[in-house]
Design a protein around this motif. Structure first.
Motif, PDB file in Angstrom:
ATOM      1  N   ALA A 194       4.285  11.768  -7.022  1.00  0.00           N
ATOM      2  CA  ALA A 194       3.368  11.272  -5.937  1.00  0.00           C
ATOM      3  C   ALA A 194       2.734  12.411  -5.331  1.00  0.00           C
ATOM      4  CB  ALA A 194       4.348  10.847  -4.977  1.00  0.00           C
ATOM      5  N   GLU A 195       1.222  12.240  -4.995  1.00  0.00           N
ATOM      6  CA  GLU A 195       0.270  13.323  -4.792  1.00  0.00           C
ATOM      7  C   GLU A 195       0.460  13.888  -3.625  1.00  0.00           C
ATOM      8  OE1 GLU A 195      -1.460  11.109  -7.922  1.00  0.00           O
ATOM      9  OE2 GLU A 195      -0.481  10.499  -5.978  1.00  0.00           O
ATOM     10  N   HIS A 196       1.287  13.277  -2.338  1.00  0.00           N
ATOM     11  CA  HIS A 196       1.457  13.788  -1.092  1.00  0.00           C
ATOM     12  C   HIS A 196       2.865  13.408  -0.769  1.00  0.00           C
ATOM     13  CE1 HIS A 196      -2.862  14.468  -0.991  1.00  0.00           C
ATOM     14  NE2 HIS A 196      -2.919  12.982  -1.714  1.00  0.00           N
ATOM     15  N   VAL A 197       3.506  13.971   0.360  1.00  0.00           N
ATOM     16  CA  VAL A 197       4.402  13.318   1.011  1.00  0.00           C
ATOM     17  C   VAL A 197       4.323  13.280   2.444  1.00  0.00           C
ATOM     18  CG1 VAL A 197       6.383  14.488  -0.327  1.00  0.00           C
ATOM     19  CG2 VAL A 197       5.432  15.789   1.754  1.00  0.00           C
ATOM     20  N   GLY A 198       4.507  12.089   3.158  1.00  0.00           N
ATOM     21  CA  GLY A 198       4.126  11.878   4.503  1.00  0.00           C
ATOM     22  C   GLY A 198       5.307  12.170   5.498  1.00  0.00           C
ATOM     23  N   GLY A 199       4.623  12.046   6.770  1.00  0.00           N
ATOM     24  CA  GLY A 199       5.604  12.292   8.049  1.00  0.00           C
ATOM     25  C   GLY A 199       5.265  11.306   8.955  1.00  0.00           C
ATOM     26  N   LEU A 200       5.992  11.001   9.778  1.00  0.00           N
ATOM     27  CA  LEU A 200       5.980  10.466  11.243  1.00  0.00           C
ATOM     28  C   LEU A 200       6.218  10.884  12.476  1.00  0.00           C
ATOM     29  CD1 LEU A 200       5.176   7.277  11.796  1.00  0.00           C
ATOM     30  CD2 LEU A 200       7.608   6.607  11.436  1.00  0.00           C
ATOM     31  N   GLY A 224       4.109  21.519  -4.926  1.00  0.00           N
ATOM     32  CA  GLY A 224       2.543  21.660  -5.015  1.00  0.00           C
ATOM     33  C   GLY A 224       1.778  20.331  -4.428  1.00  0.00           C
ATOM     34  N   VAL A 225       2.191  19.562  -3.725  1.00  0.00           N
ATOM     35  CA  VAL A 225       1.733  18.514  -3.161  1.00  0.00           C
ATOM     36  C   VAL A 225       1.024  18.553  -1.663  1.00  0.00           C
ATOM     37  CG1 VAL A 225       3.297  16.883  -4.637  1.00  0.00           C
ATOM     38  CG2 VAL A 225       3.855  17.549  -2.515  1.00  0.00           C
ATOM     39  N   GLY A 226       0.430  17.510  -1.376  1.00  0.00           N
ATOM     40  CA  GLY A 226      -0.117  17.333  -0.015  1.00  0.00           C
ATOM     41  C   GLY A 226       0.820  16.901   0.884  1.00  0.00           C
ATOM     42  N   ILE A 227       0.426  16.951   2.277  1.00  0.00           N
ATOM     43  CA  ILE A 227       1.214  16.402   3.319  1.00  0.00           C
ATOM     44  C   ILE A 227       0.259  15.500   4.246  1.00  0.00           C
ATOM     45  CG2 ILE A 227       2.346  17.186   5.488  1.00  0.00           C
ATOM     46  CD1 ILE A 227       3.068  19.645   4.152  1.00  0.00           C
ATOM     47  N   ASP A 228       0.805  14.055   4.608  1.00  0.00           N
ATOM     48  CA  ASP A 228       0.003  13.510   5.296  1.00  0.00           C
ATOM     49  C   ASP A 228       1.030  12.805   6.395  1.00  0.00           C
ATOM     50  OD1 ASP A 228      -1.834  11.362   6.290  1.00  0.00           O
ATOM     51  OD2 ASP A 228      -2.928  11.188   4.410  1.00  0.00           O
ATOM     52  N   VAL A 229       0.629  13.322   7.658  1.00  0.00           N
ATOM     53  CA  VAL A 229       1.537  12.748   8.750  1.00  0.00           C
ATOM     54  C   VAL A 229       0.797  11.687   9.744  1.00  0.00           C
ATOM     55  CG1 VAL A 229       2.905  13.569  10.539  1.00  0.00           C
ATOM     56  CG2 VAL A 229       2.383  14.921   8.709  1.00  0.00           C
ATOM     57  N   HIS A 230       1.500  10.606   9.879  1.00  0.00           N
ATOM     58  CA  HIS A 230       1.149   9.800  10.859  1.00  0.00           C
ATOM     59  C   HIS A 230       1.551  10.301  12.206  1.00  0.00           C
ATOM     60  CE1 HIS A 230       0.830   6.768   7.541  1.00  0.00           C
ATOM     61  NE2 HIS A 230       0.816   5.642   8.282  1.00  0.00           N
ATOM     62  N   LEU A 231       0.333  10.366  12.894  1.00  0.00           N
ATOM     63  CA  LEU A 231       1.014  10.832  14.381  1.00  0.00           C
ATOM     64  C   LEU A 231       0.079  10.047  15.441  1.00  0.00           C
ATOM     65  CD1 LEU A 231       1.692  13.170  15.846  1.00  0.00           C
ATOM     66  CD2 LEU A 231      -0.195  14.402  15.927  1.00  0.00           C
ATOM     67  N   HIS A 232       1.164   9.123  16.138  1.00  0.00           N
ATOM     68  CA  HIS A 232       0.665   8.257  16.982  1.00  0.00           C
ATOM     69  C   HIS A 232       0.724   8.847  18.481  1.00  0.00           C
ATOM     70  CE1 HIS A 232       2.317   5.811  13.668  1.00  0.00           C
ATOM     71  NE2 HIS A 232       1.205   5.019  13.945  1.00  0.00           N
ATOM     72  N   ASP A 233       1.510   9.966  18.569  1.00  0.00           N
ATOM     73  CA  ASP A 233       2.063  10.318  19.945  1.00  0.00           C
ATOM     74  C   ASP A 233       0.485  10.964  20.514  1.00  0.00           C
ATOM     75  OD1 ASP A 233       4.479  10.041  19.562  1.00  0.00           O
ATOM     76  OD2 ASP A 233       5.031  11.951  18.827  1.00  0.00           O
ATOM     77  N   GLY A 234       0.209  10.561  21.690  1.00  0.00           N
ATOM     78  CA  GLY A 234      -1.006  10.917  22.363  1.00  0.00           C
ATOM     79  C   GLY A 234      -0.712  12.248  23.194  1.00  0.00           C
ATOM     80  N   PHE A 264      -4.154  10.266  17.484  1.00  0.00           N
ATOM     81  CA  PHE A 264      -4.637   9.922  18.616  1.00  0.00           C
ATOM     82  C   PHE A 264      -5.018  11.071  19.862  1.00  0.00           C
ATOM     83  CE2 PHE A 264      -2.376   5.876  17.512  1.00  0.00           C
ATOM     84  CZ  PHE A 264      -3.311   5.196  16.868  1.00  0.00           C
ATOM     85  N   ALA A 265      -4.057  11.994  19.955  1.00  0.00           N
ATOM     86  CA  ALA A 265      -4.185  12.990  20.994  1.00  0.00           C
ATOM     87  C   ALA A 265      -5.571  13.629  20.543  1.00  0.00           C
ATOM     88  CB  ALA A 265      -3.032  14.147  20.542  1.00  0.00           C
ATOM     89  N   VAL A 266      -6.084  13.732  19.676  1.00  0.00           N
ATOM     90  CA  VAL A 266      -7.289  14.491  19.324  1.00  0.00           C
ATOM     91  C   VAL A 266      -8.427  14.046  20.039  1.00  0.00           C
ATOM     92  CG1 VAL A 266      -8.962  15.519  17.750  1.00  0.00           C
ATOM     93  CG2 VAL A 266      -6.479  15.355  17.362  1.00  0.00           C
ATOM     94  N   GLY A 267      -8.165  12.692  20.353  1.00  0.00           N
ATOM     95  CA  GLY A 267      -9.083  11.879  20.990  1.00  0.00           C
ATOM     96  C   GLY A 267      -9.029  11.777  22.665  1.00  0.00           C
TER      97      GLY A 267
END
Length: 415
Positions: A194-200, A224-234, A264-267
């Motif tokens: 898997a090229e990335h591991v995710g978070g939530l 040596g993989v990437g990270i991709d985090v779902h971040l819903h917290d605003g 979403f927090a960035v917006g």
């Protein structure tokens, strides 16, 4: 929709207008664009076949009839392992919160055969029909499924014979630390390719943002993989977690390998804090992906790109147990992104198209994804006057070429 057949290999895609420019011929070799030459209208097409249709002489010359050409669309945030596309209608149920959706999905996914090769293949073919040729897809990894979802997605991708290039994010949809053993599964997924591991939502789901991020970054550094985090917290809570990711990225030297999905927090944070946050993300090489959601504060796309924060666009789930919506049409989603971002000028509409295609190369592990020499021969033809017209109308895809093969034509998928 036609039944799958053997896609035709393209040697020349003649008479097309890349990005609405001058008419050219795209020469293809070994699945890549080998040359781009001016089109000579004095040279007749080999046959009188319809626009975008291959010739009958088996030479691999395809007549584009002057149609607008875009690079293959890039879905930078998908969940192809859990759609019920092609199955009987499934009514929305459960609570409309992140935790409520997780619980509802866990309770009912077995009824729909999710994950399953048949449903995954169905949604992948729908993506191809609409011109998507590359994806970054999150695939659920949890204590009930193990790594089976990743195996299912790989099997479905293999059945398409390379029509869709994919990178996989091992995604802990049910949390990381609150489910002991999930970190080990994520590590195993990374070790298996898997090229990335995710978070939530490290704070609101695991209630330990430092702990979750420490675990994810440890895997990323080890494998040596990437990270991709779902971040819903605003708001401040979400912004705080972005700041934690910025700090960890810089300390680990993982610039360019960390993505914030949704964010979403960035917006929605105040303008002054937003400016500081965006600048820091750019310095850390953090990227963002959005699904252009209706109802959320739109991301500051212009400011992000100006700061060097790459922005990708994705469909999110398509008709799954989280939402009944979704068609797989990324160009129509670019229309939605443009409208939500209040894009009106031509150059802004072109930006929306580039976010959905050429500028998303990095989200699928490609150095270049465009209509230029050396790029993969992934091309979408549409009947449009120019790129702004294509973004506003999202016209039918007349032809889709992936890796130098015709994989869809006039709404019919050939793989």
């Amino acid at each position: 929709m036609t039944s799958p057949s053997t896609p035709e290999t393209v040697t020349v895609l003649r008479d097309v207008r890349p990005w609405g420019g001058e008419r050219v011929d795209l020469h293809v070799a070994e699945g890549r664009i080998a040359a781009v030459t001016p089109h000579d209208p004095a040279v007749a097409a080999p046959s009188g076949t319809p626009a975008g249709s291959p010739t009958d002489d088996a030479s691999g010359v395809v007549d584009g009839r002057g149609l607008l050409a875009l690079p293959g669309l890039v879905n930078a945030h998908a969940h192809v392992d859990k759609s019920w596309w092609g199955k009987p209608w499934v009514s929305y149920g459960g609570e409309a919160t992140t935790q409520g959706r997780i619980a509802h999905e866990r309770a009912h996914r077995d009824e729909l055969g999710i994950p399953g090769v048949d449903v995954t293949l169905a949604v992948l073919r729908e993506l191809v029909r609409h011109g998507t040729t590359a994806i970054r897809t999150h695939v659920d990894v949890d204590l009930g499924l193990g790594l089976r979802g990743i195996e299912v997605v790989r099997e479905a991708l293999a059945a398409l014979g390379g029509a869709v290039h994919a990178e996989i994010v091992a995604f802990p949809q049910d949390g990381v630390l609150r489910r002991p053993g999930v970190l080990d599964l994520l590590d195993a997924a990374a070790a298996a390719g898997a090229e990335h591991v995710g978070g939530l939502d490290p704070a609101s789901i695991d209630r330990d943002p430092v702990g979750q991020l420490d675990g994810l970054f440890a895997i990323a550094e080890r494998r040596g993989v990437g990270i991709d985090v779902h971040l819903h917290d605003g708001g401040d809570l979400g912004a705080f977690q972005v700041e934690l990711m910025i700090d960890r990225t810089l300390r680990a030297g993982l610039q360019g390998k960390v993505n914030v999905a949704h964010g979403f927090a960035v917006g929605d944070v105040p303008a002054s804090r937003q400016a500081d946050l965006v600048a820091a993300m750019g310095e850390a090489g953090i990227t963002m992906t959005t699904v252009a959601p209706i109802g959320a504060a739109p991301l500051p796309v212009h400011a992000l790109r100006a700061a060097g924060v790459a922005v990708g666009l994705g469909t999110d789930g398509i008709r799954d147990l989280w939402s009944p919506y979704g068609t797989g049409d990324l160009l129509a989603l670019a229309t939605q992104l443009a409208r939500l971002s209040r894009f009106r000028y031509d150059e802004e509409l072109v930006t929306a198209a580039r976010i959905a295609s050429s500028d998303a190369a990095r989200f699928v592990g490609r150095a270049v994804h465009d209509l230029v020499v050396g790029a993969p021969a992934d091309v979408v033809l549409v009947d449009a006057e120019n790129v702004p017209d294509a973004v506003v109308r999202a016209p039918r895809r007349a032809l889709v070429v992936a890796g130098g093969r015709v994989v869809a034509r006039d709404g019919d998928v050939l793989v």
